[in-house]
Write an enzyme that holds these catalytic residues in place. Structure first.
Site, PDB file in Angstrom:
ATOM      1  N   THR A  42     -19.677  -9.864   2.997  1.00  0.00           N
ATOM      2  CA  THR A  42     -20.301 -11.138   3.401  1.00  0.00           C
ATOM      3  C   THR A  42     -20.189 -12.198   2.311  1.00  0.00           C
ATOM      4  OG1 THR A  42     -21.822  -9.969   4.851  1.00  0.00           O
ATOM      5  CG2 THR A  42     -22.521 -12.140   4.135  1.00  0.00           C
ATOM      6  N   SER A  79     -17.475  -3.912   3.959  1.00  0.00           N
ATOM      7  CA  SER A  79     -17.633  -2.694   3.142  1.00  0.00           C
ATOM      8  C   SER A  79     -17.317  -1.424   3.923  1.00  0.00           C
ATOM      9  CB  SER A  79     -19.047  -2.623   2.575  1.00  0.00           C
ATOM     10  OG  SER A  79     -20.007  -2.666   3.611  1.00  0.00           O
ATOM     11  N   THR A 113     -22.480  -5.566   1.907  1.00  0.00           N
ATOM     12  CA  THR A 113     -23.750  -4.896   1.590  1.00  0.00           C
ATOM     13  C   THR A 113     -24.040  -3.669   2.454  1.00  0.00           C
ATOM     14  OG1 THR A 113     -24.945  -6.388   3.063  1.00  0.00           O
ATOM     15  CG2 THR A 113     -24.835  -7.007   0.726  1.00  0.00           C
ATOM     16  N   ASP A 114     -23.370  -3.555   3.613  1.00  0.00           N
ATOM     17  CA  ASP A 114     -23.738  -2.479   4.546  1.00  0.00           C
ATOM     18  C   ASP A 114     -23.620  -1.090   3.925  1.00  0.00           C
ATOM     19  OD1 ASP A 114     -24.257  -4.440   6.351  1.00  0.00           O
ATOM     20  OD2 ASP A 114     -22.414  -4.180   7.500  1.00  0.00           O
TER      21      ASP A 114
HETATM   22  N1  GLU Z   1     -22.028  -7.134   6.088  1.00  0.00           N
HETATM   23  C1  GLU Z   1     -20.660  -6.736   6.074  1.00  0.00           C
HETATM   24  C2  GLU Z   1     -20.410  -5.679   5.015  1.00  0.00           C
HETATM   25  O1  GLU Z   1     -21.265  -4.971   4.582  1.00  0.00           O
HETATM   26  C3  GLU Z   1     -19.732  -7.836   5.747  1.00  0.00           C
HETATM   27  C4  GLU Z   1     -19.129  -8.491   6.891  1.00  0.00           C
HETATM   28  C5  GLU Z   1     -17.711  -8.896   6.568  1.00  0.00           C
HETATM   29  O2  GLU Z   1     -17.357  -9.098   5.417  1.00  0.00           O
HETATM   30  O3  GLU Z   1     -16.928  -8.995   7.509  1.00  0.00           O
HETATM   31  O4  GLU Z   1     -19.345  -5.522   4.580  1.00  0.00           O
END
Ligand code: GLU
Length: 362
Positions: A42, A79, A113-114
């Protein structure tokens, strides 16, 4: 007899000394070098096109006060899209940077962050250097009002540049807080204050004036880690299975039949399974698949059996003995982190006592 005039030599020596002192002072005043490795997430997910490592590096006004920043683009994905093979490559790359570039004070990695806590824990276990790896991300993307990515990245750079961050393993920095990759978890799907170490607490904070550490972790990491990533070419399959009311054992059997070398069970409480899961676990033991017990409660420690021996009052059937031979207590690791530790342990050994030792030391 006239004495030779030594004044010119003395003045020359004095001038040379002044130059050396000036160089020394200048070198001391130069901010340390921090290397930044971008993987996406993100923090870079701008509408209409992701920010590159270079764009992120240029997004922090005043960064030069803290560090001379160099950077590279490792990936630019969410992620959860990073593969296990990319984890190995990322860890190798960071180990290589530390081995070759002695002037680097620390490395900052951006991540979505996920699954950030998983990537960070993998680096915590496999980057074998006292210098810090600092993983940062953001909860709001660059096209959102209140984007906090540049602020988090700058704080990550400040931590990576700080000598006090050495020997603490991989650190996670978001929202002005420093957490250990070992203990931190994402506790809220959307809020900024999501990365928490629950009962363990944060290691420190990044304040306006300085970086402050309050706590230290005692478990093995960094130079004290035994996991040599250059010897690991592939991580074995390990699956996580959740316990819930009436859960069936056929999912465990399916994992085993699909090639899992280990199963982490997120048990209810301190070890309870449900439905027909016992049969599934019996099947796993028959097939020589290790089973790690963790808790789905979010925190709490699963202890190895007392003295690791059999209770003399209980007659162990052959099936019970077999189960015991492949059973590992997950200590205080949450299920997804126990999975990472088991994958690394299995890439080195199939000795049950060794694997249990690893769980107790990291
Ligand atoms: N929240 C998503 C993650 O943890 C990011 C979304 C994205 O970069 O497409 O990677």
């Amino acid at each position: 007899m006239t004495r030779p005039d030594r004044r010119p030599t003395r003045s020359l020596a004095l001038a040379l000394l002044c130059v050396l002192i000036a160089d020394f002072v200048e070198a001391r005043m130069q901010p340390p070098r921090v290397h930044f490795v971008a993987t996406g997430g993100t923090i870079s997910n701008r509408d209409g096109g992701r920010l590159t490592a270079e764009e992120l590096a240029k997004s922090m006004p005043g960064v030069d006060r803290y560090a001379k920043l160099t950077f590279e683009q490792f990936a630019n994905v969410a992620s959860s899209e990073l593969t296990l093979q990319q984890w190995i490559e990322l860890s190798r790359r960071i180990n290589e940077i530390f081995a070759r570039e002695k002037d680097v004070a620390g490395v900052v990695v951006t991540s979505g962050t996920d699954t950030l806590e998983e990537t960070a824990f993998f680096l915590h276990l496999t980057v074998r250097d006292p210098r810090p790896v600092v993983v940062v991300g953001s909860m709001r993307n660059p096209s959102t009002l209140g984007y906090e990515g540049a602020a988090n990245l700058l704080e990550g750079v400040r931590v990576a540049a700080d000598p006090a961050a050495r020997n603490k393993g991989t650190l996670v920095v978001l929202n002005d807080e420093i957490n250990s990759a070992r203990n931190v978890t994402k506790t809220d799907a959307v809020r900024l204050q999501t990365f928490r170490s629950r009962e363990y607490g944060q290691l420190g904070v990044v304040d306006r004036d300085r970086v402050v550490f309050f706590n230290q972790i005692t478990q093995r990491s960094n130079e004290r880690s035994e996991f040599d990533i250059n010897r690991i070419t592939e991580l074995p399959r390990v699956d996580v299975i959740m316990v819930y009311q009436g859960a069936t054992g056929d999912l465990i059997k399916a994992a085993v039949d699909s090639g899992a070398r280990g199963i982490v069970v997120a048990t209810a409480g301190a070890g309870a399974t449900s439905g027909t899961q016992g049969e599934g676990l019996q099947y796993a033991a028959q097939k020589g698949v290790f089973v790690v017990t963790t808790t789905r409660a979010g925190s709490g420690r699963i202890a190895p059996p007392r003295s690791d021996g059999a209770n003399p009052n209980v007659t162990m059937t052959e099936a019970m003995q077999r189960r015991r031979q492949f059973a590992i207590a997950g200590e205080d690791h949450i299920p997804v982190k126990a999975r990472i530790l088991l994958m690394l342990a299995l890439s080195m050994t199939r000795d049950r006592n060794e694997i249990q030792r690893i769980f107790s030391e990291y």
